[in-house]
Design a protein around this motif. Structure first.
Motif, mmCIF file in Angstrom:
data_model
loop_
_atom_site.group_PDB
_atom_site.id
_atom_site.type_symbol
_atom_site.label_atom_id
_atom_site.label_comp_id
_atom_site.label_asym_id
_atom_site.label_seq_id
_atom_site.Cartn_x
_atom_site.Cartn_y
_atom_site.Cartn_z
ATOM 1 N N GLN A 256 0.834 -1.204 0.000
ATOM 2 C CA GLN A 256 0.000 0.000 0.000
ATOM 3 C C GLN A 256 0.873 1.259 0.000
ATOM 4 O O GLN A 256 0.574 2.242 -0.691
ATOM 5 N N LYS A 260 0.836 4.356 -2.753
ATOM 6 C CA LYS A 260 0.593 5.720 -2.295
ATOM 7 C C LYS A 260 1.748 6.635 -2.697
ATOM 8 O O LYS A 260 1.550 7.779 -3.108
ATOM 9 N N GLN A 264 -0.043 7.803 -5.788
ATOM 10 C CA GLN A 264 -0.997 8.566 -4.980
ATOM 11 C C GLN A 264 -2.377 7.905 -4.986
ATOM 12 O O GLN A 264 -3.416 8.572 -5.059
ATOM 13 N N MET A 265 -2.386 6.587 -4.914
ATOM 14 C CA MET A 265 -3.636 5.837 -4.860
ATOM 15 C C MET A 265 -3.401 4.522 -4.140
ATOM 16 O O MET A 265 -2.263 4.073 -3.986
ATOM 17 N N SER A 266 -4.502 3.885 -3.712
ATOM 18 C CA SER A 266 -4.413 2.597 -3.049
ATOM 19 C C SER A 266 -4.273 1.489 -4.087
ATOM 20 O O SER A 266 -4.431 1.716 -5.289
ATOM 21 N N GLU A 269 -7.565 1.056 -5.898
ATOM 22 C CA GLU A 269 -7.773 2.115 -6.891
ATOM 23 C C GLU A 269 -6.935 1.857 -8.137
ATOM 24 O O GLU A 269 -7.380 2.102 -9.266
ATOM 25 N N PHE A 270 -5.717 1.361 -7.942
ATOM 26 C CA PHE A 270 -4.855 1.020 -9.076
ATOM 27 C C PHE A 270 -5.473 -0.096 -9.918
ATOM 28 O O PHE A 270 -5.506 -0.027 -11.150
ATOM 29 N N GLU A 273 -8.352 1.199 -11.869
ATOM 30 C CA GLU A 273 -7.890 2.000 -13.003
ATOM 31 C C GLU A 273 -7.432 1.112 -14.156
ATOM 32 O O GLU A 273 -7.748 1.374 -15.315
ATOM 33 N N GLN A 312 -12.869 8.441 -14.615
ATOM 34 C CA GLN A 312 -11.488 8.097 -14.936
ATOM 35 C C GLN A 312 -10.988 8.830 -16.172
ATOM 36 O O GLN A 312 -9.863 9.328 -16.206
#
Length: 326
Positions: A256, A260, A264-266, A269-270, A273, A312
C-alpha cells in the motif's frame, strides 16, 4: 522509396500494422466501392538501432478507422501534404498540410488507445519516426537531458505542433528518397538519416517546451521492486489485496505504501484503473459492447460502469466511441 501503385485491402493493411509491432489492431471501413482502402507507397520498418520508420505516399479511397494500442513512445511526424486526423484516448486531432508542411510530435506515456482516420479522396504524404521512452532514457547521459525527457512523459499523452524548418525538410526528404532494400549499406544510411531527423526534431521540441523542464522530478528510479508490474497478473483473479500481497511475498502495508508513494492511490484504486484502461481498449480496439466492457471491469450495472469510466477518462464510453469512429 518505391512509389509504384500498390493497393492495400483491410487484411493487408492490418497485417502491415501488426508487423510494425502494434498489437490488438482493428480496422473498420465504409464508403469504398472496392476492397481497396488506400493505394500507393506504404512502408513500415523497424531499424536495428531501435527507430521505427513509417513512410506513406498514398491516396485514401475510403472512410476508414484503424485502431491499435500504443505505449511509452515518442512519435515524430512530418506531414508533407494532405490531411491527417487521429484520436488518442478521448481527444481528437487534425492536421492540414494542403498549403504547407506540418510537424507534430506525439508523446505517449503508458498504454493508450490510438485511432487513425482515413478520409476518402485524401492524398497524403508523411514520414513518421518513433522511438520508445526507454530508447530516449538510455541516451540521456546528463541530468539536464534526463529532466527534459521526464518533462515530456509527465502526462499520459501530449501532442506538440512545430514549424517545419528548412533543415528538417531537407533531412526528411533525403530520408524518404533512400531505396529500401536488405543491403547493409541501405540499412546504415537509413539509420543515419533517421537519427539526424530525430536529433533535429528533439532540438526543436526542446526549444518549445524548455520552460517546463525545471519543475519535473529526476527519472532515476530507486525503488528495487515495481509492485505495479507484479500486481497486474492478479487483476482479473478476484484476489483481495491481502491475498495479492501474500502471493508476492510482502506485507499488505508495504504494498500500500508503494502505491501511495508512486501513484498517490491505493492498490484497489490502481486495480480499478487498470480494469477501466482494459475496458477502454476493449471498446476501441476489440469493438466490444459497453455491456461486455462493464462485465469485464467487474460492474454488475452498466450505469455504475459508465459513471466510473467518465470519472477516470472525463468522457462516457459512448462519447469515447464517437471519437474513434469516422
Amino acid at each position: 522509396m518505391d512509389l509504384k501503385d500498390k493497393n492495400h485491402s483491410k487484411h493487408k493493411l492490418k497485417n502491415k500494422i501488426l508487423q510494425a509491432g502494434y498489437d490488438f489492431s482493428s480496422i473498420e471501413g465504409s464508403g469504398q466501392s472496392s476492397d481497396t482502402l488506400l493505394s500507393g507507397a506504404l512502408n513500415f520498418k523497424q531499424l536495428a538501432n531501435g527507430i521505427s520508420f513509417h513512410f506513406a505516399d498514398t491516396y485514401e479511397s475510403s472512410n476508414t478507422v484503424s485502431s491499435c494500442e500504443i505505449t511509452d513512445l515518442i512519435s515524430f511526424n512530418i506531414l508533407f501534404s494532405g490531411k491527417l486526423s487521429f484520436a488518442i484516448n478521448e481527444q481528437k486531432y487534425h492536421f492540414d498540410a494542403t498549403k504547407s508542411e506540418k510537424v507534430f510530435i506525439n508523446v505517449i506515456n503508458g498504454k493508450q488507445a490510438f485511432s487513425r482516420f482515413l478520409t476518402i479522396d485524401n492524398s497524403l504524404k508523411k514520414l513518421n519516426l518513433s522511438v520508445s521512452k526507454e530508447w530516449l532514457i538510455q541516451r540521456s547521459l546528463n541530468d539536464q537531458e534526463k529532466r527534459f525527457i521526464s518533462s515530456l512523459f509527465k502526462n499520459k499523452h501530449a501532442v506538440y505542433e512545430l514549424k517545419c524548418s528548412e533543415l528538417l525538410k531537407e533531412q526528411a526528404l533525403q530520408l524518404c528518397s533512400i531505396e529500401l532494400n536488405d543491403s547493409l549499406k541501405s540499412q546504415l544510411i537509413l539509420e543515419a538519416h533517421a537519427t539526424l531527423c530525430i536529433t533535429e526534431l528533439l532540438s526543436m521540441l526542446k526549444a518549445n517546451v524548455s520552460s517546463r523542464v525545471n519543475s519535473i522530478e529526476s527519472l532515476v528510479e530507486k525503488q528495487k521492486r515495481k509492485f505495479d508490474k507484479e500486481v497486474l497478473p492478479f487483476i482479473q483473479g478476484g484476489f483481495t489485496v491481502k491475498q495479492i500481497a501474500n502471493k508476492l511475498g510482502t506485507s499488505e502495508s508495504t504494498m500500500q505504501r508503494y502505491f501511495k508513494q508512486h501513484f498517490q492511490m491505493s492498490v484497489l484504486e490502481f486495480i480499478r484503473e487498470k480494469k477501466l484502461e482494459k475496458a477502454r481498449s476493449m471498446l476501441v480496439i476489440e469493438r466490444k459492447s459497453i455491456g461486455e466492457a462493464a462485465y469485464y471491469s467487474g460492474y454488475k450495472h452498466v450505469s455504475n460502469f459508465v459513471t466510473a469510466f467518465k470519472k477516470q477518462f472525463t468522457v462516457t464510453p459512448s462519447e469515447l466511441l464517437k471519437q474513434h469512429r469516422s
